[in-house]
Design an enzyme around this catalytic site. Structure first.
Site, mmCIF file in Angstrom:
data_model
loop_
_atom_site.group_PDB
_atom_site.id
_atom_site.type_symbol
_atom_site.label_atom_id
_atom_site.label_comp_id
_atom_site.label_asym_id
_atom_site.label_seq_id
_atom_site.Cartn_x
_atom_site.Cartn_y
_atom_site.Cartn_z
ATOM 1 N N ARG A 106 3.206 55.730 74.568
ATOM 2 C CA ARG A 106 2.466 54.557 74.102
ATOM 3 C C ARG A 106 1.194 55.026 73.399
ATOM 4 N NH1 ARG A 106 2.039 50.436 79.224
ATOM 5 N NH2 ARG A 106 -0.084 50.318 78.433
ATOM 6 N N ARG A 139 3.278 59.673 80.954
ATOM 7 C CA ARG A 139 4.212 58.538 80.850
ATOM 8 C C ARG A 139 4.929 58.532 79.502
ATOM 9 N NH1 ARG A 139 2.212 52.619 82.276
ATOM 10 N NH2 ARG A 139 0.621 53.031 80.710
HETATM 11 P P1 AMP Z 1 -1.051 47.133 80.376
HETATM 12 O O1 AMP Z 1 0.359 47.275 79.972
HETATM 13 O O2 AMP Z 1 -1.248 46.115 81.490
HETATM 14 O O3 AMP Z 1 -1.720 48.449 80.670
HETATM 15 O O4 AMP Z 1 -1.831 46.511 79.120
HETATM 16 C C1 AMP Z 1 -1.888 47.203 77.892
HETATM 17 C C2 AMP Z 1 -3.011 46.660 77.043
HETATM 18 O O5 AMP Z 1 -2.790 45.266 76.779
HETATM 19 C C3 AMP Z 1 -4.397 46.717 77.650
HETATM 20 O O6 AMP Z 1 -5.018 47.984 77.491
HETATM 21 C C4 AMP Z 1 -5.105 45.626 76.859
HETATM 22 O O7 AMP Z 1 -5.405 46.054 75.550
HETATM 23 C C5 AMP Z 1 -4.018 44.568 76.751
HETATM 24 N N1 AMP Z 1 -4.049 43.646 77.925
HETATM 25 C C6 AMP Z 1 -3.080 43.464 78.862
HETATM 26 N N2 AMP Z 1 -3.458 42.557 79.772
HETATM 27 C C7 AMP Z 1 -4.697 42.153 79.417
HETATM 28 C C8 AMP Z 1 -5.650 41.248 79.972
HETATM 29 N N3 AMP Z 1 -5.386 40.581 81.117
HETATM 30 N N4 AMP Z 1 -6.837 41.085 79.319
HETATM 31 C C9 AMP Z 1 -7.103 41.738 78.175
HETATM 32 N N5 AMP Z 1 -6.274 42.629 77.607
HETATM 33 C C10 AMP Z 1 -5.070 42.834 78.219
#
Ligand code: AMP
Length: 221
Positions: free
Chosen positions: A164, A131
């Site tokens: 990322r 990605r």
């Molecule tokens: P994502 O873009 O959904 O993969 O989220 C990226 C990162 O944001 C995750 O690896 C967590 O560190 C944090 N994060 C996003 N959503 C949550 C959640 N619901 N609870 C805890 N951490 C979150």
């Protein structure tokens, strides 16, 4: 599928395609796409106190503490959820799932369905490690399945494409471990409440989207 008002959560491990599917559903259903990951990355880029605290967890692939994420999700739901919503990456713990149920009960807009996207772990690693994201507009690419026309540059705005920090190999391993330990138990929470539907997400995005659309059609009549 009816065009308004779907109230759903997209569930599944990192790399399974929640963000991609949420964007497609939003286009067809007009509901708000609520991604706690996007909200946290925005707060981190703006340098707010919450954002900077969250970033240290995110870069390592750890979960951001429940109270921070719950406050963010409730705030966005309260502002944007009335026209329907697609939760992407929230809830990720049983504590978050309970807080979400309470908040939605108060707003009188309970979840209709939790779509559990499933794919083999080697496919998740392939998707995450390939990605690339535009640093300017946030558009997503994949080195193999969705390469940009010119290497390293965004088709939409010409911005630079970057990986990322949490898509680097060690963070990916950590995120998958955190998913198994803390997030997978949320599946049982929703299965007990009869709102869970499993969808095979190992194929191409448009195929997965068609499955979700037909599922939503059957649920919403
Ligand atoms: P994502 O873009 O959904 O993969 O989220 C990226 C990162 O944001 C995750 O690896 C967590 O560190 C944090 N994060 C996003 N959503 C949550 C959640 N619901 N609870 C805890 N951490 C979150």
């Amino acid at each position: 599928m009816a065009k308004n008002g779907v109230r759903m959560a997209l569930f599944g491990p990192p790399g399974v395609g929640k963000g991609t599917q949420a964007a497609l559903i939003r286009e067809s259903a007009g509901a708000a796409h609520i991604s706690t990951g996007d909200a946290l990355r925005k707060a981190a880029a703006e340098g707010t106190a919450v954002g900077l605290k969250a970033k240290s967890y995110m870069d390592r692939g750890e979960l951001v503490p429940d109270e921070i994420v719950i406050a963010i999700a409730k705030d966005i739901l309260g502002r944007e959820g009335r026209r329907g919503f697609i939760l992407d990456g929230f809830p990720r713990t049983v504590v978050q799932a309970r807080a979400l149920d309470e908040a939605l009960a108060q707003l009188a807009m309970p979840l209709q369905v939790v779509v559990n996207l499933q794919a083999p772990e080697e496919e998740l690693v392939r998707r995450l490690s390939g990605r690339r994201v535009c640093v300017k507009c946030g558009e997503n690419y994949h080195l193999e399945s969705k390469p940009p026309t010119a290497a390293g540059a965004c088709d939409a705005c010409g911005g630079e494409l970057a990986q990322r920090d949490d898509d680097k190999p060690e963070a990916i391993r950590n995120r998958l471990g955190v998913y198994r330990e803390k997030t997978a138990p949320v599946i049982d929470y929703y299965a007990d409440r009869s709102v869970l539907r499993n969808v095979d997400a190992s194929g191409p995005a448009d195929q997965v989207f068609r499955k979700i659309e037909s599922l939503l059609g059957s649920i919403r009549g």
